[in-house]
Write an enzyme that holds these catalytic residues in place. Structure first.
Site, mmCIF file in Angstrom:
data_model
loop_
_atom_site.group_PDB
_atom_site.id
_atom_site.type_symbol
_atom_site.label_atom_id
_atom_site.label_comp_id
_atom_site.label_asym_id
_atom_site.label_seq_id
_atom_site.Cartn_x
_atom_site.Cartn_y
_atom_site.Cartn_z
ATOM 1 N N LYS A 177 -3.081 1.447 -17.853
ATOM 2 C CA LYS A 177 -2.882 0.022 -17.570
ATOM 3 C C LYS A 177 -2.717 -0.192 -16.069
ATOM 4 O O LYS A 177 -1.793 0.343 -15.465
ATOM 5 C CB LYS A 177 -1.644 -0.530 -18.283
ATOM 6 C CG LYS A 177 -1.521 -2.062 -18.158
ATOM 7 C CD LYS A 177 -0.191 -2.589 -18.640
ATOM 8 C CE LYS A 177 0.847 -2.595 -17.543
ATOM 9 N NZ LYS A 177 0.544 -3.598 -16.475
ATOM 10 N N CYS A 289 5.755 4.048 -0.966
ATOM 11 C CA CYS A 289 7.093 4.602 -1.160
ATOM 12 C C CYS A 289 7.379 5.769 -0.233
ATOM 13 O O CYS A 289 8.519 6.244 -0.165
ATOM 14 C CB CYS A 289 7.325 4.984 -2.617
ATOM 15 S SG CYS A 289 5.922 5.707 -3.437
ATOM 16 N N GLU A 386 15.005 -0.346 -0.970
ATOM 17 C CA GLU A 386 13.597 -0.307 -0.565
ATOM 18 C C GLU A 386 13.083 -1.722 -0.309
ATOM 19 O O GLU A 386 13.109 -2.572 -1.191
ATOM 20 C CB GLU A 386 12.770 0.366 -1.657
ATOM 21 C CG GLU A 386 11.326 0.599 -1.271
ATOM 22 C CD GLU A 386 10.575 1.401 -2.317
ATOM 23 O OE1 GLU A 386 9.715 2.216 -1.920
ATOM 24 O OE2 GLU A 386 10.834 1.229 -3.511
#
Length: 482
Positions: A177, A289, A386
């Site tokens: 997905k 990230c 983050e």
């Protein structure tokens, strides 16, 4: 206004809409306008994809490694041959600069698929041996089964490849997905792979793509068919996947957030560090990230470094001209991400200083200026959480021990870098830094042969490399009486 692009699912070799007809709008991050729609797949669509993958699994499990390699090599060749078309879809997905997409994403994707094509021929266990008298033991390396995989929006195609390439190489079948904001390139690739499977006489259900939202992902992970769930996404999403998978003890592979420190010592080449860190911090709008967005600088060179970094940031260009080679990065991916990045800056404490940037660019699309923030403390929100945007923070440190404490003092543990000319110090830091990757005098460089993955809230499991390949296998001991 041009006609909206209508994107389908690709299940068992056929393009399909959601069974109940529901659709999601897909927004162009450059303009902020809807340019496409995709299926909002529900339980019936997930059932169909899982059934196709399960039916195809016995054939693909029993295929020879050379057949698996041949499939992956053909996929790599097709991606390379259609690189321009695929780049167009990916740039429309994300708003990224086109030239960089071709060189920094499409080319590595081709290489990574070819790496796993090679790995398919190396699926082996330890040699047979007699560990008890009269008995011979062998180890079998086997595929796990059907894999439910969810890719993120920051690198839609590349992260999809990191999921399906090792899975297919090991003999698993896949239901993948894409993110609801970036489905276009994955749907295009599904058609390409479907054609290759048909030409090779292989079951179409080996590779399936189901579009949808968070609920679709939950249905995939909780479905009884998959033996493994793999996701690249936020910590929140990873926790939800782990909780859902625990209900029937699925294997889980999680690549989640990061808060990568770049530790700059006083003996580092400041110009080199500024250049490397600004590139690694602002590339892809900081939506990575492993991005170098948390810089720790020795106090003796802190002010000079901040000044040089702010100058480099101010000279960095963002924009929507995807063919403009002077633009380093495009927009943030979506309105929610623009709001998140803006919120971090709006909530900065009084002791923080925005050295440059700190604002949206333009009045359409989701662009944000390259930003440098100094004067921060270890417990500040922007240090601990983050941002996932083009924002680099800078903190001073006193000595090596404090640098390690600051670097490790967050809940993420994916990547880090050390900038120094002192080899012994670099070796000490590489041991002390609690991150899955430590770069020395560079940052954010990846090789297909080397593992990518972290610890703590950055998740577990490895992408790329032989370690990533092994994550998609299971180990069986077979013992025979002589």
């Amino acid at each position: 206004m041009s006609e909206l692009l209508v994107l389908p699912n690709h299940i068992d070799g056929a393009y399909t809409d959601a069974a109940d007809g529901r659709r999601l709008e897909v927004t162009d991050p450059v303009t902020g306008e809807v340019y496409a729609s995709s299926p909002r797949s529900g339980a019936a669509d997930v059932d169909a994809a899982m059934a196709a993958a399960a039916a195809a699994f016995p054939v693909w499990r029993d295929a020879t490694p050379s057949t698996r390699q041949r499939l992956l090599l053909r996929i790599a060749d097709a991606v390379e041959a259609r690189a321009e078309e695929i780049a167009d879809a990916e740039c429309r997905n994300t708003g990224k600069p086109r030239a960089l997409t071709l060189t920094e994403e499409i080319a590595p994707i081709v290489d990574q698929i070819r790496f796993f094509a090679g790995a398919a021929r190396l699926l082996e266990g330890r040699s047979a041996g007699e560990y008890m008298e009269g008995l011979t033991s062998i180890i079998r390396r086997e595929p796990i089964g059907v894999c439910a995989q969810v890719a993120p929006w920051n690198y839609p195609l590349m992260m999809g490849v990191w999921k399906f390439a090792p899975a297919l190489a090991a003999g698993n079948t896949v239901v993948l997905k894409p993110s609801d904001t970036t489905p276009a390139s994955t749907v295009l690739l599904a058609g390409i792979i479907g054609d290759i499977l048909k030409e090779m006489g292989l079951p179409a259900g080996i590779f399936n793509v189901v579009c949808g939202d968070r609920e679709t992902g939950r249905l995939m992970v909780e479905h009884p068919t998959p033996a493994m769930a793999a996701i690249t996404g936020s910590v929140r999403a990873g926790m939800q996947v782990a909780a859902s998978a625990s209900k029937d003890i699925k294997r889980v592979h999680l690549e989640l957030g990061g808060k990568a420190p770049a530790v700059v010592f006083e003996d580092a080449d400041i110009a080199e560090a500024v250049e490397g860190i600004s590139l690694a911090g602002f590339f892809n709008a900081g939506q990575d990230c492993t991005a170098a967005t948390r810089v720790l600088v020795h106090e003796s060179v802190h002010d000079a470094f901040v000044s040089a970094l702010a100058k480099a940031a101010a000279a960095t260009r963002t924009g929507g001209g995807i063919d403009d080679e002077e633009v380093l990065y495009g927009p943030l991916n979506n309105a929610g991400q623009l709001a998140q990045v803006s919120g971090f800056i709006e909530r900065l404490p009084a002791h923080a200083t925005v050295e440059t940037g700190g604002h949206r660019v333009g009045d359409k699309g989701f662009f944000y200026a390259p930003t440098v923030v100094s004067g921060l403390r270890q417990d500040d929100e922007i240090i601990q959480n983050e941002v996932f945007g083009p924002v680099i923070t800078v903190q001073p440190f006193r000595d090596e021990a404090q640098a390690v404490a600051y670097a490790n003092g967050v809940e993420y543990a994916l990547a880090s870098s050390v900038w120094t000319k002192d080899h012994a110090r670099a070796m000490r830091m590489s041991k002390a830094l609690d991150f899955g990757c430590v770069w020395i005098n560079t940052h954010m460089i990846l090789a297909a042969e080397m593992p990518h993955g972290g610890y703590k809230k950055s998740g577990y499991g490895k992408d790329l490399s032989a370690y990533g390949f092994e994550d998609y296998t299971r180990v069986k001991h077979v013992m025979t009486a002589l």
